[in-house]
Write a protein that holds these residues in place. Structure first.
Motif, PDB file in Angstrom:
ATOM      1  N   SER A 162       0.824  -1.225   0.000  1.00  0.00           N
ATOM      2  CA  SER A 162       0.000   0.000   0.000  1.00  0.00           C
ATOM      3  C   SER A 162       0.852   1.266   0.000  1.00  0.00           C
ATOM      4  N   GLY A 163       1.749   1.373   0.986  1.00  0.00           N
ATOM      5  CA  GLY A 163       2.562   2.583   1.109  1.00  0.00           C
ATOM      6  C   GLY A 163       3.462   2.787  -0.094  1.00  0.00           C
ATOM      7  N   LEU A 164       4.081   1.703  -0.555  1.00  0.00           N
ATOM      8  CA  LEU A 164       4.997   1.818  -1.700  1.00  0.00           C
ATOM      9  C   LEU A 164       4.233   2.171  -2.973  1.00  0.00           C
ATOM     10  N   GLY A 165       3.085   1.508  -3.148  1.00  0.00           N
ATOM     11  CA  GLY A 165       2.285   1.763  -4.358  1.00  0.00           C
ATOM     12  C   GLY A 165       1.837   3.210  -4.423  1.00  0.00           C
ATOM     13  N   LEU A 166       1.386   3.732  -3.278  1.00  0.00           N
ATOM     14  CA  LEU A 166       0.944   5.132  -3.250  1.00  0.00           C
ATOM     15  C   LEU A 166       2.127   6.050  -3.530  1.00  0.00           C
ATOM     16  N   ALA A 167       3.247   5.789  -2.886  1.00  0.00           N
ATOM     17  CA  ALA A 167       4.425   6.648  -3.072  1.00  0.00           C
ATOM     18  C   ALA A 167       4.882   6.626  -4.528  1.00  0.00           C
ATOM     19  N   ALA A 207      11.622  -9.477  -2.753  1.00  0.00           N
ATOM     20  CA  ALA A 207      12.616  -8.923  -3.685  1.00  0.00           C
ATOM     21  C   ALA A 207      11.932  -8.035  -4.730  1.00  0.00           C
ATOM     22  N   TYR A 208      10.728  -8.430  -5.141  1.00  0.00           N
ATOM     23  CA  TYR A 208       9.964  -7.637  -6.110  1.00  0.00           C
ATOM     24  C   TYR A 208       9.668  -6.247  -5.538  1.00  0.00           C
ATOM     25  N   LEU A 209       9.215  -6.217  -4.272  1.00  0.00           N
ATOM     26  CA  LEU A 209       8.873  -4.916  -3.671  1.00  0.00           C
ATOM     27  C   LEU A 209      10.117  -4.057  -3.457  1.00  0.00           C
ATOM     28  N   GLU A 210      11.227  -4.708  -3.138  1.00  0.00           N
ATOM     29  CA  GLU A 210      12.482  -3.950  -2.997  1.00  0.00           C
ATOM     30  C   GLU A 210      12.861  -3.339  -4.355  1.00  0.00           C
ATOM     31  N   ARG A 211      12.665  -4.126  -5.407  1.00  0.00           N
ATOM     32  CA  ARG A 211      13.014  -3.631  -6.743  1.00  0.00           C
ATOM     33  C   ARG A 211      12.126  -2.437  -7.128  1.00  0.00           C
ATOM     34  N   VAL A 212      10.823  -2.560  -6.840  1.00  0.00           N
ATOM     35  CA  VAL A 212       9.907  -1.451  -7.141  1.00  0.00           C
ATOM     36  C   VAL A 212      10.380  -0.194  -6.393  1.00  0.00           C
ATOM     37  N   ALA A 213      10.731  -0.364  -5.116  1.00  0.00           N
ATOM     38  CA  ALA A 213      11.168   0.790  -4.315  1.00  0.00           C
ATOM     39  C   ALA A 213      12.455   1.396  -4.868  1.00  0.00           C
ATOM     40  N   ARG A 214      13.361   0.518  -5.324  1.00  0.00           N
ATOM     41  CA  ARG A 214      14.636   1.003  -5.880  1.00  0.00           C
ATOM     42  C   ARG A 214      14.404   1.724  -7.202  1.00  0.00           C
ATOM     43  N   GLU A 215      13.666   1.055  -8.099  1.00  0.00           N
ATOM     44  CA  GLU A 215      13.477   1.617  -9.440  1.00  0.00           C
ATOM     45  C   GLU A 215      12.684   2.913  -9.425  1.00  0.00           C
ATOM     46  N   ARG A 216      11.796   3.053  -8.428  1.00  0.00           N
ATOM     47  CA  ARG A 216      10.991   4.278  -8.350  1.00  0.00           C
ATOM     48  C   ARG A 216      11.643   5.293  -7.416  1.00  0.00           C
ATOM     49  N   ASP A 217      12.852   5.000  -6.984  1.00  0.00           N
ATOM     50  CA  ASP A 217      13.608   5.924  -6.155  1.00  0.00           C
ATOM     51  C   ASP A 217      12.855   6.290  -4.864  1.00  0.00           C
ATOM     52  N   LEU A 218      12.274   5.255  -4.233  1.00  0.00           N
ATOM     53  CA  LEU A 218      11.470   5.523  -3.040  1.00  0.00           C
ATOM     54  C   LEU A 218      12.283   5.468  -1.748  1.00  0.00           C
ATOM     55  N   TYR A 219      13.435   4.766  -1.795  1.00  0.00           N
ATOM     56  CA  TYR A 219      14.191   4.560  -0.548  1.00  0.00           C
ATOM     57  C   TYR A 219      14.529   5.882   0.140  1.00  0.00           C
ATOM     58  N   ARG A 220      14.837   6.906  -0.671  1.00  0.00           N
ATOM     59  CA  ARG A 220      15.261   8.164  -0.036  1.00  0.00           C
ATOM     60  C   ARG A 220      14.118   8.838   0.736  1.00  0.00           C
ATOM     61  N   SER A 221      12.877   8.411   0.477  1.00  0.00           N
ATOM     62  CA  SER A 221      11.739   9.022   1.171  1.00  0.00           C
ATOM     63  C   SER A 221      11.262   8.192   2.358  1.00  0.00           C
ATOM     64  N   ILE A 222      11.932   7.066   2.614  1.00  0.00           N
ATOM     65  CA  ILE A 222      11.466   6.180   3.689  1.00  0.00           C
ATOM     66  C   ILE A 222      12.340   6.339   4.932  1.00  0.00           C
ATOM     67  N   ARG A 223      11.692   6.461   6.079  1.00  0.00           N
ATOM     68  CA  ARG A 223      12.417   6.504   7.362  1.00  0.00           C
ATOM     69  C   ARG A 223      12.201   5.155   8.030  1.00  0.00           C
TER      70      ARG A 223
END
Ligand SMILES: Cc1cc2nc3c(=O)[nH]c(=O)nc-3n(C[C@H](O)[C@H](O)[C@H](O)COP(=O)(O)OP(=O)(O)OC[C@H]3O[C@@H](n4cnc5c(N)ncnc54)[C@H](O)[C@@H]3O)c2cc1C
Length: 495
Positions: free
Chosen positions: A15-20, A83-99
């Motif tokens: 949910s959180g990753l998809g929205l972000a 691993a799929y969700l990690e890839r989505v987060a990496r490819e969409r550059d989401l890691y920098r927005s996650i605490r």
């Protein structure tokens, strides 16, 4: 840390990753994701028990906007989904927005400022909009067994697997026979000396169609993405055919019942065991579980199915109601989650300081599973009545993502800083949900985790899923009070 953002999202699961991901796509940058775990994945980060896999085909149980042609199996194992969700987060550059490592423990709406003040383990966070995406199957439910505190062996829940503990050669008790237990029991059975499986209610089990996806098929999906989209659509349509049986005429599930009974006959020869694993409630009333390995595992010589209630736990054993004592080294709880409670309700305070759980009075309600009267600028992901028994939760999540992003667009375009659903809109919507629920298979008398303390079902969506999608496509400003920052007069309580 003290942080200010326009949008705060709690949770970095689907949910959180998809929205972000969608926000970033739309050029919205001023958001932060607060996640108590050490990495993304949510459910798929926390559940690492042996045998853990999805039970909805992966082609559908994934984001429509991030297809994965490389699933190795039709129903992927947990490490691949993570691993799929990690890839989505990496490819969409989401890691920098996650605490990460940031647990949210309080949220208070400041009506004058038009902002949420969050209390977190890493310091305060201020946000105009709060999106709570904490998951429904997140907080383990542990049975209150007399004497459990005195047990000297090892105990853990399926969602908190102790990988440092070696089960080989041990006497193990698994308590519960739900979705997680029927995956983990066949996986650990070959390693343990003795396995006692404690069953309160027998699940309906269906033949599993899981298979490996050949590399030829995978490279075809890579070359022709439309083919994978077609498979996804086919899986979706096939699953949706089950909706009338679940929500309107439970009698239509007779075919499924016959299939399940035949599966049981084929796999369990012993009539006594067969009788004990035959469910005594309407098929579909609890989640139907796919497995080809569950019944065979129960027939193994080192496995015992126990159907007597547990009376107490001693330092080294479990004693059942009729007095039998079974010595065990480890107790594994496959007892599911506190789903109907919605834990964030205990610390989110809306206008006037009202606690969400008090507003709900034991039975969570929202408009379209998303917004709640008295709680401005709060959106719940997978809130009340968005759950499914037959299809992919990611479909519901993407529907809600569309709703939240459209709400933000409407507010922006109308110059509104604050939106709050009208209580009468929320009440009417919930009357409709409750009326629909009456005709569903979930109201045929079984007791399940779909029910809350009042006996109401705040978990499931009682209709076609495409209807949910249609209703959440647009945020209707007429259903809400929109305003700039100055507080509006308090509306009456919602039902
Ligand atoms: C074992 C298992 C198998 C499943 N299989 C399927 C399946 O096959 N198909 C299907 O459709 N669904 C399945 N589900 C349901 C699954 O939970 C959803 O499909 C989906 O993963 C939910 O995503 P989410 O992001 O909403 O919640 P989650 O994945 O639960 O993520 C929520 C996140 O919020 C974080 N969080 C919660 N509270 C706080 C807080 N206070 N502060 C900070 N962070 C917080 C959590 O740490 C977590 O990372 C399964 C669930 C389980 C447990």
């Amino acid at each position: 840390m003290s942080e200010t953002a326009d949008i705060a999202i709690i949770g970095a699961g689907f949910s959180g990753l998809g929205l972000a991901a969608r926000l970033r796509e739309q050029g919205v940058e001023d958001f932060v994701i607060l996640e108590r775990n050490a990495d993304v994945g949510g459910t798929w980060w926390a559940n690492t028990y042996p045998g853990c896999a999805c039970d909805v085909p992966s082609h559908l149980y994934s984001f429509s906007f991030a297809p994965n042609p490389d699933w190795s199996r039709t129903y992927s194992p947990q490490p691949e989904i993570r691993a799929y969700l990690e890839r989505v987060a990496r490819e969409r550059d989401l890691y920098r927005s996650i605490r990460f490592g940031t647990s949210v423990t309080g949220a208070e709406w400041d009506d004058a400022a038009g902002r949420w003040a969050l209390t977190t383990s890493a310091g305060p966070v201020s946000a105009r909009v709060l999106v709570a995406a904490p998951g429904t199957l997140t907080e383990p439910s542990l049975p209150d067994l007399p004497g459990l505190g005195s047990f000297a062996g090892t105990t853990f829940h399926s969602a908190r697997w102790d990988h440092g503990h070696d089960l080989r050669g041990e006497r193990v008790a698994v308590i519960g026979t739900g979705a997680s237990a029927i995956q983990l029991v066949p996986a650990i059975q070959p390693d343990v000396a003795q396995l006692h499986v404690f069953q309160r209610t027998a699940p309906w089990v269906m033949p599993h169609t899981a298979r490996a996806i050949r590399s030829r098929e995978r490279s075809f999906y890579r070359r022709v993405p439309a083919a994978q989209r077609a498979v996804r659509a086919g899986v979706y349509a096939g699953r949706e055919l089950l909706v009338p049986g679940f929500t309107r005429r439970p009698g239509l599930l007779k075919v499924a019942e016959q299939l399940s009974r035949r599966h049981l006959r084929d796999q369990v020869a012993d009539p006594e065991l067969r009788a004990r694993v035959t469910p005594d409630y309407a098929i579909g009333c609890k989640r139907i579980l796919p497995s080809n390995r569950w019944y065979p595992a129960l027939t193994e010589p080192n496995v015992e199915l126990v159907t007597d209630a547990i009376r107490e736990v001693t330092t080294r054993s479990i004693v059942t109601a009729e007095g039998t004592e079974r010595a065990v080294d480890t107790i594994i709880f496959g007892t599911g989650f506190r789903a109907a409670e919605i834990p964030v309700g205990h610390w989110i305070r809306g206008r006037g300081g009202e606690l969400l759980s008090d507003a709900w009075g034991g039975s969570p309600r929202a408009h379209l599973g998303s917004t709640i009267a008295g709680f401005p600028n709060l959106f719940l992901m997978l809130g009340p009545n968005t759950g499914l028994g037959h299809s992919s939760m990611v479909y519901m999540i993407e529907s809600q993502i569309a709703y939240v992003t459209d709400a933000l667009r409407v507010m922006r375009e109308r110059g509104a800083a604050v939106a709050e659903v009208r209580p009468e809109v929320q009440a009417a919507y919930n009357r409709e949900i409750d009326a629909r629920m009456e005709h569903t298979v979930w109201s045929t008398g079984c007791s399940s985790w779909y029910q809350d303390a009042t006996g109401r079902n705040p978990i499931l969506w009682p209709d076609w899923t495409w209807r949910f999608r249609r209703r959440t496509r647009r945020f209707d400003p007429a259903e809400h009070t929109l305003r700039a920052v100055a507080p509006a007069p308090a509306p009456a309580a919602a039902g």
